[in-house]
Design a protein around this motif. Structure first.
Motif, PDB file in Angstrom:
ATOM      1  N   THR A 116       0.833  -1.202   0.000  1.00 52.24           N
ATOM      2  CA  THR A 116       0.000   0.000   0.000  1.00 52.24           C
ATOM      3  C   THR A 116       0.874   1.260   0.000  1.00 52.24           C
ATOM      4  N   GLY A 117       0.659   2.133  -0.962  1.00 51.71           N
ATOM      5  CA  GLY A 117       1.393   3.394  -1.012  1.00 51.71           C
ATOM      6  C   GLY A 117       2.840   3.256  -1.418  1.00 51.71           C
ATOM      7  N   ARG A 118       3.191   2.097  -1.963  1.00 46.32           N
ATOM      8  CA  ARG A 118       4.598   1.847  -2.280  1.00 46.32           C
ATOM      9  C   ARG A 118       4.717   1.268  -3.688  1.00 46.32           C
ATOM     10  N   SER A 119       5.808   1.593  -4.369  1.00 46.70           N
ATOM     11  CA  SER A 119       6.122   1.030  -5.672  1.00 46.70           C
ATOM     12  C   SER A 119       7.460   0.310  -5.573  1.00 46.70           C
ATOM     13  N   ARG A 120       7.664  -0.627  -6.481  1.00 47.08           N
ATOM     14  CA  ARG A 120       8.995  -1.236  -6.494  1.00 47.08           C
ATOM     15  C   ARG A 120      10.065  -0.227  -6.903  1.00 47.08           C
ATOM     16  N   ASN A 121       9.639   0.860  -7.526  1.00 46.44           N
ATOM     17  CA  ASN A 121      10.608   1.887  -7.915  1.00 46.44           C
ATOM     18  C   ASN A 121      11.239   2.562  -6.702  1.00 46.44           C
ATOM     19  N   ASP A 122      10.408   2.975  -5.740  1.00 45.52           N
ATOM     20  CA  ASP A 122      11.000   3.594  -4.552  1.00 45.52           C
ATOM     21  C   ASP A 122      11.524   2.531  -3.587  1.00 45.52           C
TER      22      ASP A 122
END
Length: 473
Positions: A116-122
């Motif tokens: 939730t609220g997270r991407s593998r990018n960050d």
């Protein structure tokens, strides 16, 4: 958990679901997986995930009980990985997918809430920064250990004469201690570069999302504080696209290798019959498959050779970034292999070089004898005249003529008679001969940073203090 049975493309079909009708081809899966490169990030990925899960609960984005369950399950996964009772899934796309898949297998829908609220990018940007904050200080400790080794050897050789060279020609006499301190100060600068880089790494990118953050009320600062970062990255686009830290550290590793390669080149030269200044231990030498007498400095040569490999890692990173538009592009997945290889190669080279030096034997007599050749005291002749009021350029010319005269006579300058010296300048007196001895030439150079024993001992003291202040004695 049967990791081998689950290691199929179907495990990852969710990444293609909705938008894509077809499942990924096995060849595609194998081509784009990064699990083998980023498996060393496992504990950093878990640390970041625990901090993220705790924040989701405290911010009220998910129920606190579910946040607690996520943190607990992540801690269990970490413990099992460390104990060896849980193996990484080679079919996972990356370390993030492995952790999340394992979590979902244990917690079901609660596990699916971790992202939730997270991407593998960050997430990968965070994992790399967490890893480097652990790994780089360990590398610095290796540098400090080598600096300490050099200082210790130097301390035993403050009076050991050694020819100093420019252009690989005899220049002026110094000491082995002075030369080893020169190596050590190069490594001190390397250590400082890594400290500078670590300061820039200490910003948390988590919360940048894919590129533009999220509409959810994440507490980025709380996550950053929980993970020990100094703050958060100021721009979400830059946070996920930034790989400056990879390049900066690879450049640092390249400089370390450049320095080690230069040291090794001198060790290789000094260990030849022609020089005979140092004898490497048999533990750090190899023989020949055909010549029984050979004792080759192969480890020094390997360090010298692997320098090019680290340079290649740096160039690969720079080339990867060249022309990439903002923000995240899959090219960035290639950063880890180059960064980790540069780290591993440099770290092993520093350790091997230190051990190689610890067991080396130095031939003080051979080094001192070599100081007597090559007219290394010619500058001292010129400076003798300068102290008597002769302009330096004039004194330089007088000394040069004396060198030519001595070459023609096939003798050293100090072997000339006072009468012969006075043919070139009436300012020469009997005190000149004592000042032309190699040890006198060294001790006369007592300016700060010079080779005189008083100055060399100051350098050794400062080098040891530098290491001690950072916890290495």
């Amino acid at each position: 958990m049967n990791t081998q049975a689950d290691a199929t493309p179907d495990r990852r079909a969710a990444l293609w679901s909705g938008r894509f009708a077809d499942k990924p081809d096995e060849a595609a899966v194998q081509f784009e997986t990064s699990i083998y490169a980023d498996e060393r990030l496992a504990f950093d990925d878990i640390a970041g995930s625990k901090a993220h899960a705790a924040m989701l609960g405290s911010a009220g984005i998910i129920p606190q009980a579910e946040a607690d369950a996520l943190v607990g399950a992540l801690a269990a996964i970490e413990a099992e990985l460390r104990a060896g009772t849980l193996a990484l899934d080679p079919g996972a796309e990356d370390i993030h997918s492995f952790v999340e898949n394992e979590l979902t297998a244990r917690l079901g829908d609660t596990g699916r809430k971790l992202h939730t609220g997270r991407s593998r990018n960050d997430q990968i940007a965070l994992d790399e920064r967490l890893y480097l904050r652990r790994a780089v200080p360990e590398f610095q400790r290796k540098l400090l250990a080598l600096i300490g080794t050099l200082a210790g050897i130097a301390e035993a050789h403050t009076g050991t004469l050694l020819p100093g060279y420019t252009h690989l020609q005899h220049a002026q006499p110094v000491t082995l201690a002075h030369h080893l301190c020169a190596w050590a100060w190069m490594l001190v600068r390397d250590h400082g570069r890594f400290s500078d880089a670590l300061a820039r790494i200490s910003l948390s990118p988590l919360g940048a999302g894919a590129l533009a953050g999220t509409t959810l009320p994440l507490d980025r600062e709380a996550v950053a504080a929980a993970l020990g970062f100094a703050g958060v990255t100021p721009n979400s686009l830059d946070a996920v696209a930034d790989r400056d830290y990879c390049v900066e550290l690879a450049a640092g590793f390249s400089l370390v290798m450049a320095h080690l390669s230069r040291f090794c080149e001198e060790i290789i030269l000094w260990s030849t019959e022609e020089f005979g200044f140092v004898a490497l231990s048999e533990k750090w030498s190899t023989g020949s498959s055909i010549m029984p007498q050979k004792k080759n400095p192969d480890f020094a040569e390997l360090i010298r050779g692997r320098t090019g490999r680290v340079y290649g890692d740096l160039l690969a990173l720079l080339t990867m970034l060249k022309g990439l538009p903002l923000s995240y592009n899959r090219d960035l997945q290639e950063d880890k292999a180059s960064l980790f290889d540069a780290y591993d190669t440099a770290a092993s080279s520093v350790s091997v070089f230190a051990e190689m030096l610890k067991t080396a034997e130095w031939n003080a007599g051979r080094m001192a004898a070599s100081c007597a050749g090559g007219y290394a005291n010619a500058t001292d002749v010129a400076e003798y005249l300068v102290r008597k009021g002769v302009p330096f350029r004039t004194a330089h010319a007088v000394s040069a003529r004396l060198v030519r005269y001595a070459i023609e006579k096939k003798c050293a300058i100090e072997a000339l008679t006072l009468a012969e010296l006075r043919q070139h300048s009436e300012l020469f007196a009997g005190d000149i001969f004592a000042q032309l001895e190699s040890r006198a030439c060294v001790e006369a150079r007592s300016l700060a940073g010079g080779p005189a024993e008083c100055q060399t001992r100051t350098q050794i003291r400062d080098l040891k203090a530098f290491c001690a202040a950072r916890g290495v004695r």
